[in-house]
Each structure stands twice: as C-alpha cells, then as structure tokens.
Design an enzyme around this catalytic site. Structure first.
Site, PDB file in Angstrom:
ATOM      1  N   LYS A   1       5.378  -4.035  17.597  1.00  0.00           N
ATOM      2  CA  LYS A   1       4.093  -4.430  18.194  1.00  0.00           C
ATOM      3  C   LYS A   1       4.124  -5.847  18.788  1.00  0.00           C
ATOM      4  CE  LYS A   1       0.798  -1.659  15.470  1.00  0.00           C
ATOM      5  NZ  LYS A   1      -0.421  -1.740  14.648  1.00  0.00           N
TER       6      LYS A   1
ATOM      7  N   ASP B   1      -6.312  -1.744  18.052  1.00  0.00           N
ATOM      8  CA  ASP B   1      -6.703  -1.863  16.636  1.00  0.00           C
ATOM      9  C   ASP B   1      -8.032  -2.613  16.529  1.00  0.00           C
ATOM     10  OD1 ASP B   1      -4.569  -0.499  15.493  1.00  0.00           O
ATOM     11  OD2 ASP B   1      -3.319  -2.292  15.343  1.00  0.00           O
TER      12      ASP B   1
HETATM   13  P1  NAP Z   1       1.978  -6.759   8.168  1.00  0.00           P
HETATM   14  O1  NAP Z   1       1.934  -7.462   9.465  1.00  0.00           O
HETATM   15  O2  NAP Z   1       3.291  -6.467   7.524  1.00  0.00           O
HETATM   16  O3  NAP Z   1       1.066  -7.621   7.128  1.00  0.00           O
HETATM   17  C1  NAP Z   1       0.944  -7.214   5.796  1.00  0.00           C
HETATM   18  C2  NAP Z   1       0.120  -8.261   5.006  1.00  0.00           C
HETATM   19  O4  NAP Z   1       0.005  -7.753   3.677  1.00  0.00           O
HETATM   20  C3  NAP Z   1       0.768  -9.637   4.923  1.00  0.00           C
HETATM   21  O5  NAP Z   1      -0.223 -10.619   5.035  1.00  0.00           O
HETATM   22  C4  NAP Z   1       1.380  -9.638   3.514  1.00  0.00           C
HETATM   23  O6  NAP Z   1       1.332 -10.885   2.871  1.00  0.00           O
HETATM   24  C5  NAP Z   1       0.449  -8.730   2.751  1.00  0.00           C
HETATM   25  N1  NAP Z   1       1.206  -8.109   1.658  1.00  0.00           N
HETATM   26  C6  NAP Z   1       2.240  -7.249   1.763  1.00  0.00           C
HETATM   27  N2  NAP Z   1       2.698  -6.919   0.552  1.00  0.00           N
HETATM   28  C7  NAP Z   1       1.945  -7.630  -0.347  1.00  0.00           C
HETATM   29  C8  NAP Z   1       1.944  -7.728  -1.763  1.00  0.00           C
HETATM   30  N3  NAP Z   1       2.817  -7.037  -2.525  1.00  0.00           N
HETATM   31  N4  NAP Z   1       1.026  -8.536  -2.346  1.00  0.00           N
HETATM   32  C9  NAP Z   1       0.138  -9.234  -1.612  1.00  0.00           C
HETATM   33  N5  NAP Z   1       0.107  -9.186  -0.249  1.00  0.00           N
HETATM   34  C10 NAP Z   1       0.997  -8.382   0.364  1.00  0.00           C
HETATM   35  O7  NAP Z   1       1.259  -5.324   8.247  1.00  0.00           O
HETATM   36  P2  NAP Z   1       0.055  -4.919   9.258  1.00  0.00           P
HETATM   37  O8  NAP Z   1       0.615  -4.421  10.525  1.00  0.00           O
HETATM   38  O9  NAP Z   1      -0.931  -6.015   9.272  1.00  0.00           O
HETATM   39  O10 NAP Z   1      -0.561  -3.629   8.506  1.00  0.00           O
HETATM   40  C11 NAP Z   1      -1.153  -3.772   7.255  1.00  0.00           C
HETATM   41  C12 NAP Z   1      -1.831  -2.476   6.815  1.00  0.00           C
HETATM   42  O11 NAP Z   1      -2.869  -2.140   7.704  1.00  0.00           O
HETATM   43  C13 NAP Z   1      -0.916  -1.255   6.734  1.00  0.00           C
HETATM   44  O12 NAP Z   1      -1.217  -0.549   5.560  1.00  0.00           O
HETATM   45  C14 NAP Z   1      -1.306  -0.460   7.944  1.00  0.00           C
HETATM   46  O13 NAP Z   1      -1.089   0.933   7.775  1.00  0.00           O
HETATM   47  C15 NAP Z   1      -2.779  -0.768   8.028  1.00  0.00           C
HETATM   48  N6  NAP Z   1      -3.330  -0.569   9.392  1.00  0.00           N
HETATM   49  C16 NAP Z   1      -4.267   0.421   9.542  1.00  0.00           C
HETATM   50  C17 NAP Z   1      -4.805   0.639  10.790  1.00  0.00           C
HETATM   51  C18 NAP Z   1      -5.838   1.706  10.962  1.00  0.00           C
HETATM   52  O14 NAP Z   1      -6.065   2.141  12.106  1.00  0.00           O
HETATM   53  N7  NAP Z   1      -6.498   2.164   9.921  1.00  0.00           N
HETATM   54  C19 NAP Z   1      -4.379  -0.121  11.891  1.00  0.00           C
HETATM   55  C20 NAP Z   1      -3.427  -1.128  11.707  1.00  0.00           C
HETATM   56  C21 NAP Z   1      -2.904  -1.332  10.434  1.00  0.00           C
HETATM   57  P3  NAP Z   1       2.380 -12.085   3.164  1.00  0.00           P
HETATM   58  O15 NAP Z   1       1.862 -12.776   4.401  1.00  0.00           O
HETATM   59  O16 NAP Z   1       2.287 -12.910   1.929  1.00  0.00           O
HETATM   60  O17 NAP Z   1       3.716 -11.433   3.366  1.00  0.00           O
END
Ligand code: NAP
Length: 272
Positions: free
Chosen positions: A66, A102
């Site tokens: 992305k 999104d």
């Molecule tokens: P990302 O860029 O990898 O960010 C993940 C975030 O979660 C980071 O801030 C990370 O913290 C935190 N995190 C990960 N593991 C953790 C843990 N064990 N404990 C505490 N914090 C943790 O991912 P993303 O693209 O933002 O997506 C995140 C979620 O949103 C996914 O589940 C995705 O499926 C969902 N999503 C859903 C939609 C929808 O349409 N419903 C759209 C987009 C995304 P750190 O900064 O500390 O690493």
C-alpha cells in the site's frame, strides 16, 4: 471496440482476502462481465508491470504494497498522499492513478452509525489503518486521540494530523464517544487476543473493531459484556470495496448485496 474490463487484487499474502469474493459477487449483481483475480506478487514493481501488461482496468492493493506502490504511479490522489497509502489503482488509458478508499469506507460506516462531527474517538494503533482513520475523523469534524504500543509512532501520527496522543497506560483515564481498534489483535486465527485487557472498556459507550474476521472479536464480545454498543469492521470493509467499484466503473455498487455476501462467508467463523 472497447476491451472487456478486468480487475485484480495484488498483495502478499492474498489467499485470506475476501475482496475477490465480494467484488465478483458485486459484478455479477451489477451484470458486469468483469473478472477479478487475486495475484500474490513479490514487489510493488510487479504490481505496476502486471497492470500495464494485462491491461487491468482497476486494482485493489493490500499488505505489504500500500505504501511502496505510491512512488510507481503516474498520479496519487491528494487524500491518499495525506494518508500515506494507496489501496486502489485506476488505469485511465494507461495512466495509473492511486486512491485510498479505507478513509471513505470508514467515514461512510461511521455516518451510518454514530456520525463523526463533534465526536471524540480513541484510536488504538498507529499503522496504515490508523492513519486513514485519523485523517478521516479530523476531516469529518471529529477529534482523535492516538494510543499505540510504540509511543513514537503514536506521537508521529498525531503530529502529522495535529491531534493528541496518549500512552497505553493512560487509556483508563481517556474519555471518548467511541474507541476504534486498528491493531490486528484478535484477527483470525488468533481470536483469543485482544488489545485491551483491563476494565477501561466501560469508559467508552461505543467500541468499533476494524477487524472483520471474526465478525465479533474478543474485544467486541468483552465490550458488549461491559455494556458498550459495538461495530465490527465488516461495514467499513464493504464500503471501502464499494468505493473501489465506484472509482473503477463510475457505477453505484450493490452495498447491501456485498455485505450479505461477506457475512454469509464469515457466518461460520464469527463466533456469534
Ligand atoms: P499495520 O500498518 O501493520 O499497523 C498495525 C498497528 O497495530 C501498529 O500500530 C502496531 O503497533 C499495532 N500492533 C500490532 N501488533 C500489536 C501487538 N501485539 N500489541 C499492540 N499493538 C500491536 O496494519 P494496518 O494496515 O494498519 O491494519 C491494521 C488492522 O486493520 C488489520 O487487522 C486490518 O485487517 C484492519 N483493516 C481493516 C479494514 C476494513 O476495511 N475493515 C481496512 C484496513 C485495515 P506498533 O506501531 O507498536 O508496531
């Protein structure tokens, strides 16, 4: 004569994605003969090459491309630039334009539920989905407070949009109309995980989880038990996909049909 339009999803992995199911179902309902294929690719350059070589009219982009794909496009919409991620590409006669749906997907879902203007939101996480959320909430007249495990990332996100951030340990003192989880904690198959293990859920009248598989995460189950109104990520997922179809075809997609398709697939795993 116009070539038939073809569409695709690019990412790594892609096997778990419900986008192919949802988009194919929408195209059938819209009476569009339009294949939608999922491609697992190794880098962002391959995404752009495949779109050009195969004449793909529109693409969905998922993890981990992305951000990296942005520099390879001919144009990136200003909102996607502000969010820092592209999840949609439109091929306009060979000119590849990037968008982020999104944000609009979340906005539409929240407007259907509690609205944004004048509301305060606590955002758990500081990744791509959190950036899209904070941008959308502030633009919609809401207030956001970012809380993240890595506090430097929370501070950086908050600084780029001019909002507040807090330490995870402070969550029990924050007040907001709605808590939104944007971390992947609790997502299938690790459904016993949750980003909030303490009693602070009762402070939030509403809790949304961006996760849509399972439909009801541990966070949402515990929030419901604490008396909060809850919202899964299904609505946002459907709306972000519907906005993609609008960008590709300029037609209004069958959102309720798409939601029913996704819910039918998730039904067995929702834990309800
Ligand atoms: P990302 O860029 O990898 O960010 C993940 C975030 O979660 C980071 O801030 C990370 O913290 C935190 N995190 C990960 N593991 C953790 C843990 N064990 N404990 C505490 N914090 C943790 O991912 P993303 O693209 O933002 O997506 C995140 C979620 O949103 C996914 O589940 C995705 O499926 C969902 N999503 C859903 C939609 C929808 O349409 N419903 C759209 C987009 C995304 P750190 O900064 O500390 O690493």
């Amino acid at each position: 004569m116009n070539k038939p339009a073809i569409f695709a999803l690019f990412g790594d992995p892609v096997a778990q994605s419900l986008s192919p199911l949802m988009h194919r179902s929408a195209f059938v309902k819209m009476r569009l003969t339009a294949p939608y294929t999922a491609y697992r690719v190794k880098d962002a350059a391959e995404v752009v090459r495949q779109i050009r070589e195969s004449g793909i009219r529109g693409a969905s982009i998922t993890i981990p491309f992305k951000e990296t794909v942005m520099a390879l496009l001919d144009e990136v919409d200003a909102n996607a630039v502000a969010i820092g991620a592209v999840n949609t590409i439109v091929n306009r006669d060979g000119r590849l334009v990037g968008y982020n749906t999104d944000g609009p997907g979340l906005a539409r879902d929240l407007e259907d539920w509690i609205g944004i203007r004048g509301k305060t939101f606590v955002i758990l996480g500081a990744g791509g989905a959190a950036r899209a959320a904070v941008f959308t909430l502030i633009r919609g007249g809401g207030t956001a407070v970012v809380v993240n495990r890595t506090v430097e990332r929370a501070a950086a996100l908050a600084a780029s949009f001019g909002c507040r951030w807090g330490l995870p340990a402070e969550i029990g003192r924050l007040e907001a109309d709605c808590l939104i989880n944007t971390t992947p904690l609790g997502m299938f198959p690790d459904t016993d995980r949750t980003p909030l293990k303490d009693q602070s859920l009762v402070r939030f009248p509403r809790v949304m989880d961006m996760i849509y598989n399972p439909v009801k995460t541990r966070l949402l189950m515990e929030a419901e038990a604490a008396g909060c109104a809850v919202r899964s990520g299904v609505g946002m997922f459907v709306h972000q996909g519907a906005e993609q179809i609008r960008l590709w075809t300029e037609l209004e997609p069958p959102r309720e049909w798409m939601r029913a398709t996704v819910m039918e697939r998730l039904g067995g795993r929702s834990g309800d």
